[in-house]
Structures are given as structure tokens and as C-alpha cells.
Design a protein around this motif. Structure first.
Motif, PDB file in Angstrom:
ATOM      1  N   PHE A 185      22.666  33.205  23.609  1.00 38.98           N
ATOM      2  CA  PHE A 185      22.958  33.389  22.190  1.00 38.98           C
ATOM      3  C   PHE A 185      23.275  32.049  21.518  1.00 38.98           C
ATOM      4  O   PHE A 185      22.758  31.739  20.428  1.00 38.98           O
ATOM      5  N   LEU A 186      24.127  31.244  22.146  1.00 44.53           N
ATOM      6  CA  LEU A 186      24.540  29.975  21.544  1.00 44.53           C
ATOM      7  C   LEU A 186      23.376  28.986  21.505  1.00 44.53           C
ATOM      8  O   LEU A 186      23.222  28.237  20.526  1.00 44.53           O
ATOM      9  N   SER A 187      22.535  28.998  22.542  1.00 41.30           N
ATOM     10  CA  SER A 187      21.357  28.120  22.540  1.00 41.30           C
ATOM     11  C   SER A 187      20.379  28.541  21.449  1.00 41.30           C
ATOM     12  O   SER A 187      19.804  27.690  20.751  1.00 41.30           O
ATOM     13  N   ALA A 188      20.178  29.866  21.300  1.00 39.45           N
ATOM     14  CA  ALA A 188      19.289  30.357  20.245  1.00 39.45           C
ATOM     15  C   ALA A 188      19.823  29.990  18.871  1.00 39.45           C
ATOM     16  O   ALA A 188      19.055  29.637  17.962  1.00 39.45           O
ATOM     17  N   ALA A 189      21.143  30.055  18.694  1.00 39.12           N
ATOM     18  CA  ALA A 189      21.745  29.676  17.406  1.00 39.12           C
ATOM     19  C   ALA A 189      21.452  28.220  17.076  1.00 39.12           C
ATOM     20  O   ALA A 189      21.112  27.873  15.934  1.00 39.12           O
ATOM     21  N   ALA A 190      21.559  27.345  18.083  1.00 38.28           N
ATOM     22  CA  ALA A 190      21.283  25.925  17.851  1.00 38.28           C
ATOM     23  C   ALA A 190      19.817  25.700  17.489  1.00 38.28           C
ATOM     24  O   ALA A 190      19.495  24.886  16.608  1.00 38.28           O
ATOM     25  N   LEU A 191      18.918  26.427  18.149  1.00 32.83           N
ATOM     26  CA  LEU A 191      17.492  26.283  17.852  1.00 32.83           C
ATOM     27  C   LEU A 191      17.175  26.728  16.424  1.00 32.83           C
ATOM     28  O   LEU A 191      16.452  26.043  15.692  1.00 32.83           O
ATOM     29  N   VAL A 192      17.700  27.884  16.026  1.00 28.71           N
ATOM     30  CA  VAL A 192      17.423  28.385  14.678  1.00 28.71           C
ATOM     31  C   VAL A 192      18.047  27.473  13.632  1.00 28.71           C
ATOM     32  O   VAL A 192      17.455  27.219  12.571  1.00 28.71           O
ATOM     33  N   ALA A 193      19.233  26.945  13.904  1.00 30.06           N
ATOM     34  CA  ALA A 193      19.889  26.049  12.952  1.00 30.06           C
ATOM     35  C   ALA A 193      19.079  24.781  12.715  1.00 30.06           C
ATOM     36  O   ALA A 193      19.171  24.170  11.637  1.00 30.06           O
ATOM     37  N   SER A 194      18.275  24.388  13.711  1.00 28.46           N
ATOM     38  CA  SER A 194      17.482  23.160  13.570  1.00 28.46           C
ATOM     39  C   SER A 194      16.176  23.379  12.819  1.00 28.46           C
ATOM     40  O   SER A 194      15.476  22.416  12.510  1.00 28.46           O
ATOM     41  N   VAL A 195      15.827  24.645  12.523  1.00 26.76           N
ATOM     42  CA  VAL A 195      14.599  24.934  11.787  1.00 26.76           C
ATOM     43  C   VAL A 195      14.767  24.491  10.338  1.00 26.76           C
ATOM     44  O   VAL A 195      15.785  24.762   9.702  1.00 26.76           O
ATOM     45  N   ARG A 196      13.752  23.843   9.817  1.00 28.87           N
ATOM     46  CA  ARG A 196      13.761  23.422   8.424  1.00 28.87           C
ATOM     47  C   ARG A 196      12.642  24.142   7.685  1.00 28.87           C
ATOM     48  O   ARG A 196      11.475  24.016   8.042  1.00 28.87           O
ATOM     49  N   THR A 197      13.002  24.910   6.695  1.00 28.06           N
ATOM     50  CA  THR A 197      12.007  25.662   5.939  1.00 28.06           C
ATOM     51  C   THR A 197      12.478  25.820   4.512  1.00 28.06           C
ATOM     52  O   THR A 197      13.677  25.736   4.224  1.00 28.06           O
ATOM     53  N   THR A 198      11.520  26.033   3.632  1.00 32.19           N
ATOM     54  CA  THR A 198      11.838  26.279   2.230  1.00 32.19           C
ATOM     55  C   THR A 198      12.145  27.754   2.044  1.00 32.19           C
ATOM     56  O   THR A 198      11.367  28.612   2.464  1.00 32.19           O
ATOM     57  N   ALA A 199      13.256  28.052   1.454  1.00 31.15           N
ATOM     58  CA  ALA A 199      13.628  29.446   1.234  1.00 31.15           C
ATOM     59  C   ALA A 199      12.639  30.098   0.277  1.00 31.15           C
ATOM     60  O   ALA A 199      12.180  29.473  -0.692  1.00 31.15           O
ATOM     61  N   PRO A 200      12.255  31.364   0.532  1.00 28.46           N
ATOM     62  CA  PRO A 200      11.323  32.045  -0.352  1.00 28.46           C
ATOM     63  C   PRO A 200      11.920  32.269  -1.725  1.00 28.46           C
ATOM     64  O   PRO A 200      13.138  32.413  -1.881  1.00 28.46           O
ATOM     65  N   GLU A 201      11.035  32.281  -2.743  1.00 27.18           N
ATOM     66  CA  GLU A 201      11.509  32.546  -4.091  1.00 27.18           C
ATOM     67  C   GLU A 201      11.972  33.991  -4.217  1.00 27.18           C
ATOM     68  O   GLU A 201      11.366  34.907  -3.682  1.00 27.18           O
ATOM     69  N   ARG A 202      13.084  34.171  -4.904  1.00 29.91           N
ATOM     70  CA  ARG A 202      13.616  35.502  -5.113  1.00 29.91           C
ATOM     71  C   ARG A 202      13.777  35.747  -6.594  1.00 29.91           C
ATOM     72  O   ARG A 202      14.157  34.854  -7.354  1.00 29.91           O
ATOM     73  N   ALA A 203      13.487  36.961  -6.997  1.00 26.21           N
ATOM     74  CA  ALA A 203      13.706  37.324  -8.392  1.00 26.21           C
ATOM     75  C   ALA A 203      15.199  37.326  -8.679  1.00 26.21           C
ATOM     76  O   ALA A 203      16.019  37.645  -7.814  1.00 26.21           O
ATOM     77  N   VAL A 204      15.548  36.942  -9.895  1.00 28.71           N
ATOM     78  CA  VAL A 204      16.952  36.943 -10.295  1.00 28.71           C
ATOM     79  C   VAL A 204      17.465  38.377 -10.315  1.00 28.71           C
ATOM     80  O   VAL A 204      16.862  39.265 -10.915  1.00 28.71           O
ATOM     81  N   ARG A 205      18.576  38.614  -9.614  1.00 29.43           N
ATOM     82  CA  ARG A 205      19.133  39.968  -9.590  1.00 29.43           C
ATOM     83  C   ARG A 205      19.753  40.287 -10.927  1.00 29.43           C
ATOM     84  O   ARG A 205      20.442  39.444 -11.529  1.00 29.43           O
ATOM     85  N   PRO A 206      19.553  41.494 -11.444  1.00 31.68           N
ATOM     86  CA  PRO A 206      20.159  41.871 -12.707  1.00 31.68           C
ATOM     87  C   PRO A 206      21.670  41.923 -12.593  1.00 31.68           C
ATOM     88  O   PRO A 206      22.216  42.202 -11.524  1.00 31.68           O
ATOM     89  N   SER A 207      22.339  41.601 -13.686  1.00 32.53           N
ATOM     90  CA  SER A 207      23.795  41.657 -13.669  1.00 32.53           C
ATOM     91  C   SER A 207      24.244  43.076 -13.363  1.00 32.53           C
ATOM     92  O   SER A 207      23.666  44.054 -13.840  1.00 32.53           O
TER      93      SER A 207
END
Length: 422
Positions: A185-207
């Protein structure tokens, strides 16, 4: 989003984010296999009450029914990469603390139940976030191949490597499998934390938007898209059948075929090897028939394989049927997951995926109860035939989506679907 051109589509490049995500998934699957095998053995050593032993396994299902849809909604709100590594870090610490408790002799059935419940509750967020993150790492053309490689790697780690290692680790001490699981689990966490990606665009949530409203929006997306609607209905039906088969397969092999534990091991190994072959062949098969037709073909062939399992009295025929069943099962899983990712809006993929998984999890225990009842009433071969009936119904549920590779935006079905560009 780097990808390599290959025959019949695109394959994801191993360098970069996908390679690290694949490594993390395989590590986690290996650790999960160790824990899944060790927990019931530990439970049996603590009590001889069947209900208490079963409760440990049941708590691996319950959080999906309680929190599955909520986990999908949260996954659509947060940074999926950060959510994944944070969840894995917490799970690693929990399992490490549990390993210490086992080593010190301070363990009880209540603690086992609490651990199983907590880990699966966290998994509802992790799995939905992982499904939503993958398209941003590999791009739409490589999505099917990426899913096949992920699932094949997880099957090797969990199905072929994890189980046989458990007795060796248990010989070193009851706490050792859990300590290794914590490390994965801890090794997988370190691997995922090292991934660099652009977050997908999200529509603005209504108030004033709430998680309940966002869950309802996700369900509406699923219901309005005929392919997604058919996939979810088919998945629910298939998993009822799978629950019936898995819960009673040992009875079919040992009672009806008199093949003993060696026969049971041969059947389960054939299924795993068939799955790996299906993962390797998925891209070429889909290139010929398309994703939707690939799912329909898989469902039809699996139905036939189940009929063979429920009618023959030959271990060799059963093993062959299990291999075919595993082959087409992998094609089904890869194609349904890929279609869901392609047709869901980027900002709603977590919610659509959570509905898909929740239905799948709900079907398994129901199928196990039906399979056990059928075996008791009519014999050990009937659960396989019952499963065949549910798989046939699942193919029927998919008929509204039978056109090959329905476009990501289908203007005539009132669907709200994915944008092909990311």
C-alpha cells in the motif's frame, strides 16, 4: 498521454504516468491477495462460529452498498491522483497497525471486521478515482489497451502470485502477510504520488449543489445513455451469475466430478490463464468486431461455457470451459470499463463508474445465496446452469446497444456522453 501506434489501435507507453499507475495497481493487487487469503485463516483461528467468520468476508461487500455512490461523487470533486495516494497511505498505515496488533497477540474478530470494513470503505474512493484518472494518462485511443494491461497485471499479481505465497508468509508468522500488504500500500502510494498529469476540466458546480444532487445527476447520465444503461444492467445480471458460480464451484468439482482439491486448483488456474490470454487478445478482437459487439460476443460464449460446466461430467471439459470463460470474461471486463470511460463526461466518470461497481458488488452476494439454494435443492451442477441463465439475460439487456462502436456522442439516444478529446 504518450502512446505507441500498434495494429488495431494504440497501446499506452510504459514511460510516464501509465507505467507508474500500472506498477501501483499490480503491487496493490498482490497485497490484496495476501490479505484476502490471510484474513479468513486468521478468523478461523480465533473462532469456530461460522457466522462470525463469514462476517469478515461480508464486510468486504457492505461498504460498496453503503458508500459506493458517495465515493464516486467525491472522486469527481477532488484531484483523483491526490485522493488515490492519500487513500493508499491511510490504508497502509491501518494494515501496518493491524500487523503490529497480530504480532502482539491483541487481535479479535471485532478488529478483523473493523479492518475489512474500513479498507473497503476507503476503496470506494480509490477505485472510482482510478477509473476517472486513467483517461487523462493514456488518451482515448489507448484506453482499451491500457485497461487490458492493468487488468492482466492485476490478475497475475493477485491470481497467480499472491495466493501461493500466503502459506510461505504465514509460516514466518501470522502478522507477516499483513506487514507485506502494508508495504505494498505504501509503495503504491509513493508511485501514484509521483505521477504528473493535468487534471481534467470540470464544469463549475452550481451554488448550493450537494453530493446527493451530484449523485442523482450521475445516475441520470447513466440512464439516458442507452449503452451505459445496458452495460450496467448487464453487469448486475452477470455478477449474480458469477456469485452463484464462484460460491459453488468447489462443490461442482469435488462432489459432482469427484476431482478433489487438485481438480479445483486446475479449474481456478485455467480461469486465470484464460483471463490473461483474453487480456492479450482483446485489442485484436475488438479491432475486428468493435467494443459493443465484443461485449455481446463475450456474453454469448460465456453462456455456452457455463452450460458445458453444468452438463458435462469430465474434469478436462470443465477445465477447458473455465479457460474459455476466463478468456471471454477479460474481454467483457476490459470492454465494459473502456466503454464506460469513453462515454461518460470527464466530470461525471467517478459517479458513473461507482454505479457500475455498486451494481456489480450487489449482485455477487445475491448470486451466492441463489447458487447455494439451487445446489441444495437440485444438485451441485445447477448453479452453473443458473449462472448461464443470468448471462443470457445480460446479453438481452445489451441488445439496445448492439450497434458496433456507438459514437461517443450519439445524437439520437438522448445521451449525455463523453467528449472524445481530453
Amino acid at each position: 498521454m504518450a502512446a505507441v501506434e500498434t495494429e488495431g489501435g494504440r497501446a499506452p507507453a510504459w514511460r510516464g504516468g501509465f507505467g507508474r499507475l500500472w506498477s501501483a495497481a499490480v503491487l496493490s493487487s498482490f497485497g490484496d491477495a495476501l490479505r484476502t487469503a490471510a484474513l479468513p485463516l486468521l478468523a478461523v483461528s480465533l473462532t469456530d462460529e461460522p457466522l462470525l467468520v463469514v462476517s469478515v468476508t461480508a464486510c468486504g461487500y457492505l461498504p460498496w452498498l453503503l458508500f459506493g455512490l458517495l465515493g464516486g461523487a467525491v472522486a469527481d470533486r477532488v484531484d483523483q491522483r491526490r485522493a488515490m495516494w492519500a487513500v493508499d497511505a491511510v490504508r497502509g498505515l491501518l494494515v501496518a497497525a493491524f500487523a503490529v496488533a497480530v504480532a502482539c497477540g491483541h487481535v479479535s474478530i471485532g478488529l478483523l471486521v473493523a479492518l475489512a470494513f474500513a479498507l473497503t470503505t476507503l476503496q470506494t474512493l480509490f477505485d472510482n478515482a482510478a477509473t476517472a484518472l486513467l483517461p487523462s494518462l493514456v488518451g482515448p485511443d489507448a484506453l482499451g489497451s491500457a485497461n487490458a494491461r492493468l487488468m492482466s497485471g492485476q490478475r497475475i499479481a493477485g491470481g497467480l502470485l499472491g495466493g501461493p505465497v500466503v502459506p510461505l508468509l504465514l509460516a514466518a508468522g501470522a502478522a507477516v502477510p499483513f506487514a507485506v500488504d502494508a508495504a505494498t500500500f505504501l509503495s503504491a502510494a509513493a508511485l501514484v504520488a509521483s505521477v504528473r498529469t493535468t487534471a481534467p476540466e470540470r464544469a463549475v458546480r452550481p451554488s448550493g449543489g450537494t453530493l446527493r444532487r451530484e449523485i442523482a445527476d450521475g445516475l441520470r447520465i447513466l440512464i439516458r445513455d442507452r449503452v451505459l444503461r445496458g452495460l450496467c444492467a448487464a453487469t448486475a445480471l452477470c455478477n449474480i451469475g458469477m456469485g452463484a458460480l464462484v460460491a459453488t464451484l468447489v462443490l461442482l468439482v469435488t462432489d459432482r466430478l469427484h476431482a478433489g482439491s487438485a481438480g479445483y486448483a486446475a479449474a481456478t488456474t485455467a480461469y486465470t490463464l484464460g483471463s490473461l490470454a483474453g487480456g492479450a487478445a482483446d485489442r485484436r478482437l475488438v479491432a475486428r468486431v468493435g467494443r459493443v459487439r465484443g461485449v455481446l460476443l463475450a456474453g454469448c460464449v460465456q453462456t455456452a461455457a457455463l452450460v458445458v460446466m453444468g452438463t458435462v461430467r469430465s474434469l478436462a471439459a470443465l477445465v477447458a470451459a473455465m479457460a474459455v470463460f476466463g478468456f471471454m470474461g477479460m474481454v467483457w471486463n476490459v470492454s465494459t470499463t473502456t466503454l464506460m470511460q469513453q462515454r461518460s463526461p470527464a466530470g461525471a466518470l467517478g459517479r458513473v463508474g461507482s454505479a457500475h461497481r455498486t451494481l456489480a458488488v450487489a449482485g455477487a452476494p445475491l448470486g451466492a445465496l441463489l447458487g447455494g439454494s439451487a445446489a441444495t435443492a437440485w444438485g451441485a451442477h445447477t448453479p452453473a446452469l443458473l449462472a448461464a441463465a443470468f448471462f443470457a439475460l445480460s446479453v438481452t439487456a445489451l441488445t439496445p446497444a448492439r450497434k458496433p462502436d456507438v459514437p461517443a456522442v450519439a445524437p439520437h439516444d438522448d445521451a449525455t456522453t463523453a467528449h472524445t478529446g481530453r
